[in-house]
Write a protein that holds these residues in place. Structure first.
Motif, short mmCIF file in Angstrom:
data_model
loop_
_atom_site.label_atom_id
_atom_site.label_comp_id
_atom_site.label_asym_id
_atom_site.label_seq_id
_atom_site.Cartn_x
_atom_site.Cartn_y
_atom_site.Cartn_z
N MET A 1 -37.88 22.98 0.50
CA MET A 1 -39.27 22.62 0.32
C MET A 1 -39.45 21.11 0.49
N ARG A 2 -40.33 20.72 1.39
CA ARG A 2 -40.59 19.30 1.62
C ARG A 2 -41.52 18.77 0.52
N ARG A 3 -41.19 17.57 0.02
CA ARG A 3 -42.03 16.90 -0.96
C ARG A 3 -42.17 15.43 -0.59
N ASP A 4 -43.38 14.91 -0.72
CA ASP A 4 -43.67 13.50 -0.46
C ASP A 4 -44.06 12.84 -1.78
N VAL A 5 -43.40 11.72 -2.09
CA VAL A 5 -43.66 11.04 -3.36
C VAL A 5 -43.91 9.55 -3.10
N THR A 6 -44.79 8.98 -3.90
CA THR A 6 -45.06 7.54 -3.83
C THR A 6 -45.31 7.01 -5.23
N SER A 7 -45.09 5.72 -5.40
CA SER A 7 -45.48 5.05 -6.63
C SER A 7 -45.83 3.61 -6.33
N LYS A 8 -46.74 3.10 -7.12
CA LYS A 8 -47.17 1.71 -7.02
C LYS A 8 -47.29 1.16 -8.44
N ILE A 9 -46.61 0.06 -8.70
CA ILE A 9 -46.63 -0.56 -10.03
C ILE A 9 -46.99 -2.04 -9.85
N VAL A 10 -48.02 -2.47 -10.55
CA VAL A 10 -48.45 -3.87 -10.49
C VAL A 10 -48.28 -4.48 -11.88
N LEU A 11 -47.60 -5.61 -11.94
CA LEU A 11 -47.33 -6.30 -13.20
C LEU A 11 -47.85 -7.73 -13.14
N ASP A 12 -48.32 -8.21 -14.26
CA ASP A 12 -48.63 -9.62 -14.43
C ASP A 12 -47.42 -10.26 -15.11
N VAL A 13 -46.62 -10.98 -14.34
CA VAL A 13 -45.41 -11.61 -14.86
C VAL A 13 -45.79 -12.98 -15.40
N THR A 14 -45.61 -13.18 -16.70
CA THR A 14 -46.05 -14.43 -17.33
C THR A 14 -44.91 -15.40 -17.62
N GLY A 15 -43.69 -14.98 -17.36
CA GLY A 15 -42.53 -15.84 -17.52
C GLY A 15 -41.40 -15.29 -16.68
N GLN A 16 -40.48 -16.12 -16.26
CA GLN A 16 -39.37 -15.66 -15.45
C GLN A 16 -38.79 -14.39 -16.06
N ALA A 17 -38.70 -13.32 -15.25
CA ALA A 17 -38.35 -12.02 -15.80
C ALA A 17 -37.27 -11.32 -15.00
N ASP A 18 -36.42 -10.61 -15.72
CA ASP A 18 -35.40 -9.75 -15.14
C ASP A 18 -35.88 -8.32 -15.36
N LEU A 19 -36.26 -7.64 -14.26
CA LEU A 19 -36.92 -6.35 -14.34
C LEU A 19 -36.11 -5.28 -13.62
N VAL A 20 -36.04 -4.08 -14.21
CA VAL A 20 -35.32 -2.97 -13.61
C VAL A 20 -36.27 -1.78 -13.46
N PHE A 21 -36.39 -1.29 -12.23
CA PHE A 21 -37.28 -0.17 -11.94
C PHE A 21 -36.49 1.09 -11.64
N ALA A 22 -36.90 2.20 -12.23
CA ALA A 22 -36.33 3.52 -11.92
C ALA A 22 -37.45 4.36 -11.32
N VAL A 23 -37.66 4.18 -10.01
CA VAL A 23 -38.73 4.90 -9.30
C VAL A 23 -38.20 5.63 -8.07
N ALA A 24 -37.00 5.30 -7.63
CA ALA A 24 -36.44 5.93 -6.43
C ALA A 24 -35.90 7.32 -6.77
N VAL A 25 -35.98 8.23 -5.81
CA VAL A 25 -35.40 9.56 -6.02
C VAL A 25 -33.89 9.40 -6.19
N SER A 26 -33.29 10.30 -6.95
CA SER A 26 -31.87 10.18 -7.24
C SER A 26 -31.03 10.40 -5.99
N SER A 27 -29.76 10.07 -6.09
CA SER A 27 -28.85 10.20 -4.94
C SER A 27 -28.50 11.65 -4.63
N HIS A 28 -29.03 12.60 -5.40
CA HIS A 28 -28.84 14.01 -5.08
C HIS A 28 -29.58 14.39 -3.79
N TYR A 29 -30.53 13.54 -3.39
CA TYR A 29 -31.33 13.82 -2.19
C TYR A 29 -30.92 12.91 -1.04
N ALA A 30 -31.22 13.36 0.17
CA ALA A 30 -31.04 12.55 1.37
C ALA A 30 -32.42 12.42 2.01
#
Length: 264
Positions: A1-30
């Motif tokens: 089954m084909r699935r199309d996914v998208t995400s958009k995240i907008v942040l107001d960064v107010t100080g130097q930041a180290d950020l980690v995003f978990a939005v990508a599909v897992s490595s179980h998919y190609a």
């Protein structure tokens, strides 16, 4: 089954930041198509990609103050079925920060002790949690765990998943949380479900019944929301300004909670 996914995240960064995003599909998919982009005030910045447990792929960014926009899109078909090691099954039977199975043992025994068939148990836990809780957006705090959710009798998808995970672990069924894209979900957002190890495989438990389990696309997997959040601010300061998620599938099949469903 084909699935199309998208995400958009907008942040107001107010100080130097180290950020980690978990939005990508897992490595179980190609993915047949995939793109992750990030920009700060229109200036593109490149992430480092970090491989986390169970196929989770993280994107880590060092962001200076400004308006940060992160976009992701992918198209996937069926993926590889998730497996488990003996260590996994031990870890996912223990209590964790948001799934306090030790404190919920009396409740689990009182409600489900007479159910010996594991397939029936998954359906019973899903039905019980779905009946006991009211789905109320914005009703829970990021620090709420399964115990608080049960006391309040309301929550959102992560709260439903935490309570399912905690009850199953209390009954010695290995259980964990998965963050997913969920075609059919309304209103659309990132979604969270439980997975339980039954009959030699991870089976999806979604007490919200808000989206067909057969269409879900795995993003991140772990003990609870502490391991699967779409954004982790390691250091610095950033405020969420906007978030948009889409997920579509070729079809939206009927779902029956008594059926065993696997997530890639």
């Amino acid at each position: 089954m084909r699935r199309d996914v998208t995400s958009k995240i907008v942040l107001d960064v107010t100080g130097q930041a180290d950020l980690v995003f978990a939005v990508a599909v897992s490595s179980h998919y190609a993915p047949s198509t995939e793109e992750f982009t990030a920009s700060i005030d229109g200036r593109r910045i490149d992430p480092s990609v970090v491989d986390d447990a169970h196929g989770t792929r993280l994107h880590r960014l060092s962001a200076s103050p400004g308006r940060l926009e992160v976009r992701y899109r992918a198209t996937v078909d069926e993926g590889e079925v998730a497996t488990a090691t003996e260590t996994d099954l031990l870890v996912y039977t223990r209590p964790s920060r948001y799934a306090e199975s030790d404190r919920l043992l009396p409740t689990a025994v009182a409600e489900f002790a007479g159910i010996t068939d594991p397939v029936d148990l998954l359906a019973a836990v899903s039905s019980w949690v779905g009946t006991e809780l009211a789905y109320v957006p914005g009703s829970s705090l990021p620090t709420d765990g399964a115990v608080r959710t049960l006391l309040d009798r309301r929550g959102v998808c992560r709260d439903y998943a935490h309570l399912c995970v905690a009850l199953l672990r209390a009954l010695n069924v290995p259980a964990r949380l998965a963050a997913v894209y969920a075609p059919g979900l309304h209103p659309m957002d990132f979604h969270a479900v439980a997975e339980a190890w039954v009959d030699g495989a991870w089976r999806v438990v979604d007490a919200t019944t808000l989206a067909p389990r057969q269409t879900l696309v795995r993003i991140a997997t772990g003990r609870d929301a502490a391991d699967t959040a779409f954004l982790t601010i390691v250091s610095g300061f950033a405020n969420l300004v906007e978030m948009e998620v889409t997920a579509t599938a070729e079809s939206l099949p009927l779902d029956d909670i008594t059926r065993l469903v696997q997530l890639a």
